[in-house]
Design a protein around this motif. Structure first.
Motif, PDB file in Angstrom:
ATOM      1  N   UNK A   1     100.244 -21.178 -25.459  1.00 21.76           N
ATOM      2  CA  UNK A   1      99.898 -21.061 -26.871  1.00 21.76           C
ATOM      3  C   UNK A   1     100.109 -22.379 -27.605  1.00 21.76           C
ATOM      4  N   UNK A   2     101.262 -23.023 -27.347  1.00 25.27           N
ATOM      5  CA  UNK A   2     101.533 -24.321 -27.983  1.00 25.27           C
ATOM      6  C   UNK A   2     100.545 -25.371 -27.490  1.00 25.27           C
ATOM      7  N   UNK A   3     100.195 -25.268 -26.224  1.00 27.73           N
ATOM      8  CA  UNK A   3      99.249 -26.232 -25.660  1.00 27.73           C
ATOM      9  C   UNK A   3      97.924 -26.172 -26.427  1.00 27.73           C
ATOM     10  N   UNK A   4      97.434 -24.946 -26.664  1.00 24.12           N
ATOM     11  CA  UNK A   4      96.173 -24.784 -27.399  1.00 24.12           C
ATOM     12  C   UNK A   4      96.356 -25.135 -28.870  1.00 24.12           C
ATOM     13  N   UNK A   5      97.537 -24.756 -29.405  1.00 20.17           N
ATOM     14  CA  UNK A   5      97.850 -25.013 -30.808  1.00 20.17           C
ATOM     15  C   UNK A   5      97.858 -26.517 -31.073  1.00 20.17           C
ATOM     16  N   UNK A   6      98.522 -27.266 -30.197  1.00 16.98           N
ATOM     17  CA  UNK A   6      98.646 -28.707 -30.405  1.00 16.98           C
ATOM     18  C   UNK A   6      97.357 -29.434 -30.029  1.00 16.98           C
ATOM     19  N   UNK A   7      96.431 -28.746 -29.348  1.00 16.22           N
ATOM     20  CA  UNK A   7      95.118 -29.332 -29.111  1.00 16.22           C
ATOM     21  C   UNK A   7      94.199 -29.039 -30.303  1.00 16.22           C
ATOM     22  N   UNK A   8      94.725 -28.311 -31.283  1.00 17.18           N
ATOM     23  CA  UNK A   8      93.958 -28.039 -32.492  1.00 17.18           C
ATOM     24  C   UNK A   8      93.000 -26.872 -32.357  1.00 17.18           C
ATOM     25  N   UNK A   9      93.216 -26.040 -31.315  1.00 17.89           N
ATOM     26  CA  UNK A   9      92.247 -24.972 -31.087  1.00 17.89           C
ATOM     27  C   UNK A   9      92.592 -23.666 -31.789  1.00 17.89           C
ATOM     28  N   UNK A  10      93.845 -23.522 -32.207  1.00 19.04           N
ATOM     29  CA  UNK A  10      94.237 -22.267 -32.849  1.00 19.04           C
ATOM     30  C   UNK A  10      94.879 -22.542 -34.207  1.00 19.04           C
ATOM     31  N   UNK A  11      94.951 -21.493 -35.021  1.00 20.09           N
ATOM     32  CA  UNK A  11      95.556 -21.628 -36.343  1.00 20.09           C
ATOM     33  C   UNK A  11      97.046 -21.312 -36.313  1.00 20.09           C
ATOM     34  N   UNK A  12      97.406 -20.371 -35.444  1.00 18.18           N
ATOM     35  CA  UNK A  12      98.792 -19.921 -35.394  1.00 18.18           C
ATOM     36  C   UNK A  12      99.206 -19.791 -33.934  1.00 18.18           C
ATOM     37  N   UNK A  13     100.415 -20.282 -33.617  1.00 20.13           N
ATOM     38  CA  UNK A  13     100.942 -20.100 -32.269  1.00 20.13           C
ATOM     39  C   UNK A  13     102.020 -19.027 -32.310  1.00 20.13           C
ATOM     40  N   UNK A  14     101.926 -18.059 -31.406  1.00 25.22           N
ATOM     41  CA  UNK A  14     102.978 -17.057 -31.230  1.00 25.22           C
ATOM     42  C   UNK A  14     104.000 -17.628 -30.267  1.00 25.22           C
ATOM     43  N   UNK A  15     105.289 -17.496 -30.583  1.00 26.76           N
ATOM     44  CA  UNK A  15     106.286 -18.085 -29.696  1.00 26.76           C
ATOM     45  C   UNK A  15     107.524 -17.203 -29.599  1.00 26.76           C
ATOM     46  N   UNK A  16     108.035 -17.043 -28.394  1.00 28.96           N
ATOM     47  CA  UNK A  16     109.269 -16.284 -28.213  1.00 28.96           C
ATOM     48  C   UNK A  16     110.453 -17.231 -28.033  1.00 28.96           C
TER      49      UNK A  16
END
Lengths: 303, 330
Positions: B89-104
């Motif tokens: 999720x962070x990988x996609x988030x930091x590539x600018x592909x998502x608006x929100x990253x879910x993280x546990x």
């Protein structure tokens, strides 16, 4: 269910003839036949019990809700798989759109035009054979790296169908080549002898004769693509979508991903839902395979 | 609403001059003028667009529930929730592909670096608590508290422990019967990671079920039974089960909403986060979704069977949201 067909028929005569010839003892024959049945039974019984299990699990949810409703995490009784069903149809339709023309044209080139003793043609051929054996997850990585990010298509129907096209392209090419090769050489020679050009020969003689085989092979290849979850999960793993795709640039989910998602929920209702979605997936697969069989029977040529 | 463009930069990070200027120029009245979210509800129904969420499969039910409730009020907004895992999720988030990253878990340094490289700024919002309970049968009158080491001895890969007296010599000779979630679940991942030290590492000769109710029945029905699942399942089945206290070195702690919320129930509790991207808050639908998520965190957590935030945590979250609005107004 096949015992009847296997136990009788011309085989019995052949066995009798072999026995009279003294070619092996009847016991050996009997044992061989039994092991054939046993092998057959493994597949049939396993498939049968699997189907039974899935249908029994799915029974409470096997109604219209699965088709008419969208995923619902709060109230499983209102959940359905419409977005996944529509997503699957969209993705497979676009996959067919991309991979069938490319696959057929490649096959025609390799069978009708390419000189098999040139090294580059051999290299292409070996590559296609090898690509057919590459694990699907590798295509997922390729799709993520090149199509989703490199080309900037993102996590869309377009990316998914291009990725799946690459995945099944080798299978489509191999199936189409087999079908083209099955057209007797004498047909081509006769056509050419009557003054037809190579293009006319291919378009009017070879392709009409090969189309049933090509179609059958392609549908089976697409059936494989329908069941793929791994490469698509890698592309974006979109597991919760409550809308149908609206175009090739739309986010999507497909049945295998939806099933995967429901299986990992901790409430029993979702397990029935997953089973119901599996039944829907099987129905789509069976429909496609029946179409393949029908096409083969309807249009196949015999020389 | 069309000209309503908000710049919400990360709360605890300085705003870039460009963002500040842009915020000052583009701030519209719709959001900035209202002190509470309620005032905007009428407008939110007209929102459209796509909100992309991806990340932890544990947080996914939470974001999914939020998405579903939000879409009930904003039918034209399309919220997609993916489950690539926290790292994915962070990988996609930091590539600018998502608006929100879910993280546990909180974002790690290399992920921070990846985000910084792409100029992606974000805020960490704790939206719920995750707590696992280890349960035994009501008939079990000897086990009250287990240490993490004892749990590991029972559950580690290749473990041959099959009797309670092997767990602790003071326990009677009682056959140990193990129940737990299947390997697909986030509960399994969390438990194996914190108890066995490696995500996915577990003994395999237990009775797995994707249905926690089966685990409840299994444990309730055998005197030597033991199982684990989300705390909310224990709360729902209190009558049939006994929950074990866990000793992680600071004494035995019973899992309750309170001990999970304050983190004293270790190591089987953790906060769950969402990381909204600052620049995505330009989009009114993303901003509205994040606000909805924050304002209804308790309801969402309960619907997704997690432990809601306590008052202090909710106050923290509200404060973060208020900061968000202040920055927006400034």
């Amino acid at each position: 269910m096949d015992n009847h067909a296997l136990g009788k028929g011309p085989d019995a005569d052949i066995l009798e003839a072999r026995r009279l010839k003294g070619d092996g003892s009847p016991w050996r024959e009997r044992f061989f036949q039994l092991s054939l049945w046993a092998s057959l039974a493994v597949g049939v019984v396993f498939l049968g019990s699997l189907l039974t299990y899935v249908v029994v699990e799915a029974w409470p949810r096997l109604d219209l809700r699965i088709v008419t409703n969208f995923p619902d995490i709060i109230d499983p009784s209102q959940a359905g798989a419409q977005s996944a069903i529509m997503g699957t149809i969209w993705v497979i339709a676009f996959t067919a759109l991309y991979c069938l023309p490319v696959g057929f044209l490649t096959a025609i080139y390799l069978e009708e035009y390419a000189e098999p003793d040139r090294w580059w043609n051999r290299a292409v051929e070996i590559n296609i054979q090898n690509l057919a054996a590459v694990p699907s997850i590798v295509y997922g990585i390729l799709g993520l790296g090149i199509i989703s990010r490199g080309l900037g298509f993102g996590q869309t129907v377009l990316t998914a169908s291009l990725t799946l096209s690459l995945l099944v392209l080798p299978t489509v090419i191999i199936a189409a080549r087999e079908a083209i090769r099955a057209v007797p050489q004498s047909i081509r020679e006769a056509s050419l002898a009557l003054g037809a050009t190579q293009w006319q020969t291919i378009w009017r003689q070879v392709l009409p004769a090969a189309v049933p085989g090509m179609a059958t092979g392609s549908i089976l290849a697409l059936s494989r693509a329908i069941g793929e979850a791994a490469p698509l999960l890698l592309l974006g793993g979109l597991t919760f979508i409550t809308f149908n795709p609206t175009g090739p640039d739309s986010p999507f989910t497909v049945l295998p991903i939806q099933i995967f998602n429901w299986i990992s929920q901790s409430r029993a209702e979702f397990v029935s839902l997953a089973a119901a979605a599996i039944v829907i997936l099987l129905v789509i697969l069976l429909a496609m395979n029946s179409l393949a069989i029908w096409l083969r029977n309807r249009y196949s040529h015999r020389w | 609403m069309g000209s309503h463009v908000n710049i919400h930069a990360s709360l605890r990070r300085p705003l870039s001059p460009v963002a500040l200027t842009a915020a000052a120029l583009l701030t519209a009245s719709a959001c900035g003028g209202s002190a509470t979210g309620a005032g905007e509800d009428g407008v939110e129904g007209d929102l459209s667009g796509t909100v992309r969420v991806d990340g932890s499969s544990t947080v996914a039910p939470l974001s999914t529930a939020a998405a579903q409730l939000f879409q009930g009020e904003n039918p034209k907004v399309r919220v997609t929730v993916g489950t690539s895992g926290t790292g994915g999720g962070f990988e996609k988030f930091c590539a600018g592909e998502t608006d929100i990253a879910d993280a546990s878990r909180p974002i790690e340094d290399d992920e921070k670096a990846a985000c910084a490289k792409k100029g992606i700024r974000y805020e960490e919002l704790q939206v719920a608590n995750d707590g696992l309970s280890v349960v035994v049968s009501k008939d079990n009158d000897f086990a009250e508290c287990l240490t993490v080491a004892q749990l590991k001895k029972i559950w580690e890969p290749g473990s041959k422990v099959d009797n309670w007296n092997q767990v602790d010599p003071s326990f009677p000779d009682e056959k140990l019967e193990l129940f737990g979630p299947g390997t697909d679940s986030g509960t399994f991942d969390f438990f194996t990671e914190v108890v066995n030290g490696d995500e996915g590492a577990s003994r395999t000769d237990y009775s797995p079920s994707e249905d926690d109710n089966v685990t409840v029945q299994g444990v309730a029905g055998s005197k030597g039974g033991m199982g684990y699942f989300g705390l909310s399942y224990y709360e729902e089945n209190k009558g049939e089960l006994k929950v074990l206290k866990i000793d992680s070195g600071d004494g035995c702690v019973e899992p309750t909403a309170k001990t999970v919320q304050d983190g004293s129930y270790k190591p089987l509790s953790r906060p769950l986060f969402i990381y909204p991207k600052a620049s995505s808050l330009d989009k009114p639908e993303v901003e509205a979704f994040v606000e909805y998520y924050v304002e209804n965190s308790g309801d969402i957590a309960e619907k997704a069977l997690f432990v809601p935030l306590n008052q202090q945590q909710q106050a923290e979250l509200d404060k973060d949201l208020e900061k968000l609005r202040e920055q927006h107004r400034s």
